[in-house]
Design an enzyme around this catalytic site. Structure first.
Site, short mmCIF file in Angstrom:
data_model
loop_
_atom_site.label_atom_id
_atom_site.label_comp_id
_atom_site.label_asym_id
_atom_site.label_seq_id
_atom_site.Cartn_x
_atom_site.Cartn_y
_atom_site.Cartn_z
NE ARG A 152 -4.34 -1.15 0.13
CZ ARG A 152 -4.66 -2.20 -0.55
NH1 ARG A 152 -3.61 -2.87 -1.29
NH2 ARG A 152 -5.75 -3.14 -0.51
CG HIS A 158 -3.72 -0.25 -6.66
ND1 HIS A 158 -3.96 0.34 -5.28
CD2 HIS A 158 -3.85 -1.60 -6.49
CE1 HIS A 158 -4.16 -0.61 -4.62
NE2 HIS A 158 -4.26 -1.75 -5.17
#
Ligand code: NDP
Ligand code: OXD
Length: 310
Positions: A225, A273
């Site tokens: 993350r 992502h």
């Protein structure tokens, strides 16, 4: 049975809900929006749910996350304390992570980045022969993603180590456990791959102090993350040869703003992502199976802890 589909994602809702219908033909699947009257549903499939969901739907018992990382649920300010949060368990993501990480390591360890430059110069020049012992891979997180990545690198004869809270073990890898063994893990690592969940204890773990503990000429791959990484520290580390390069898939702000310094940094490679995406069939069939189990009074796996946050 009612199932809310409350995902803050730009995806084809019809595709996803059609698959859900195929698996649970008797369920009423409702694509949730804040203007809906309360439905009294017990199950919701979510990604970064809106606080409004919990204001209106007070009968929810299970939240099925549309991904592995549940930080997007825990950040909801009015998340009910007793609600069950169920994460995605691999569902085809581990293999994608392994491919992604291998691609990054190949760029530098086998010289594909070097050859791209040589091709532009039309120069026939060979990159030094790889010595695997010079490329110890260290994986932060020994869960479903970390384990799969570790197994791939181990099968290719790289020295592999994993670091986790419990010191989980995989064949042909070394394992390190908790804070006491963290520095030893970093000291033997040249390619640091982050596959931790984002929690209060892991936020900011990719920082200058830790980069300095890695082997010489190190690389970092962040596929966990964005907030795991201290962004200023990364730029400082790259500009001062503490780190040789970074592969980044996740960012504190997504999409990454167009004026962000990372875009033009010569030592940073960016992807949006996508290291491992949730696959519609695999994801929905896993969730539907668990909903069936629950409705038959059976227990399910993948319930995350409100205490540890993963
Ligand atoms: P798991 O829950 O299976 O594994 C998490 C691992 O992290 C476990 O080994 C756990 O240790 C370890 N861990 C957690 N907290 C700590 C801590 N404080 N100190 C040391 N170790 C810790 O998760 P997954 O492998 O399924 O997923 C990992 C993460 O990957 C997700 O949370 C998500 O953020 C990210 N992800 C990113 C994607 C992308 O496209 N970029 C796609 C999918 C996931 P222990 O084994 O002891 O419990
Ligand atoms: C996940 C993700 O957590 O895609 O599954 O980031």
């Amino acid at each position: 049975m009612k199932i809310l589909f409350a995902c803050n994602l730009k995806i084809d809702f019809k595709l996803w809900t059609d698959i859900l219908h195929q698996h649970l033909p008797n369920a009423e699947v409702i694509v949730w929006n804040p203007d809906l009257q309360p439905t009294n549903a017990e199950y919701a499939i979510v990604w970064e749910p809106s606080p409004e969901l919990f204001n209106k739907e007070t009968n929810l018992k299970y939240l099925f996350n549309l991904g592995a990382g549940v930080d997007g649920i825990f950040k909801t300010p009015n998340l009910p304390k007793d609600i069950n949060i169920v994460r995605l368990e691999d569902a085809g993501m581990g293999v994608q992570m392994a491919e992604y990480a291998l691609h990054c390591v190949m760029q530098v360890a086998r010289g594909f980045e070097f050859y791209r430059g040589k091709q532009q110069e039309k120069t026939w020049k060979k990159f030094p022969i790889i010595k695997r012992e010079q490329w110890p891979v260290g994986i932060l997180g020994a869960g479903l993603m970390g384990g799969r990545v570790a197994q791939l690198f181990a099968s290719l004869d790289y020295p592999v180590a994993l670091w986790s809270r419990s010191g989980s073990n995989f064949e042909n890898t070394q394992s390190f456990k908790g804070a006491d063994e963290f520095d030893a893990f970093l000291n033997r690592t040249r390619v640091l791959i982050n596959l931790l969940p984002l929690t209060e204890s892991t936020k900011g773990i990719l920082n200058l102090e830790n980069f300095k503990k890695l082997m010489p000429d190190p690389y970092v791959i962040n596929i966990g993350r964005g907030p795991h990484l201290n962004e200023n520290d990364l730029i400082h580390a790259l500009d001062n040869d503490v780190l040789s390069g970074a592969f980044l898939d996740v960012f504190s702000t997504e999409p990454l703003p167009s004026d962000h310094a990372f875009w033009e940094h010569p030592k940073i490679t960016i992807t949006p992502h996508v290291a491992a995406v949730s696959l519609p069939n695999e994801t929905v069939s896993q969730i539907a199976k668990k909903i069936k189990q629950l409705s038959q009074g059976e227990s399910i796996t993948g319930i995350v802890s409100h205490t540890t946050g993963y």
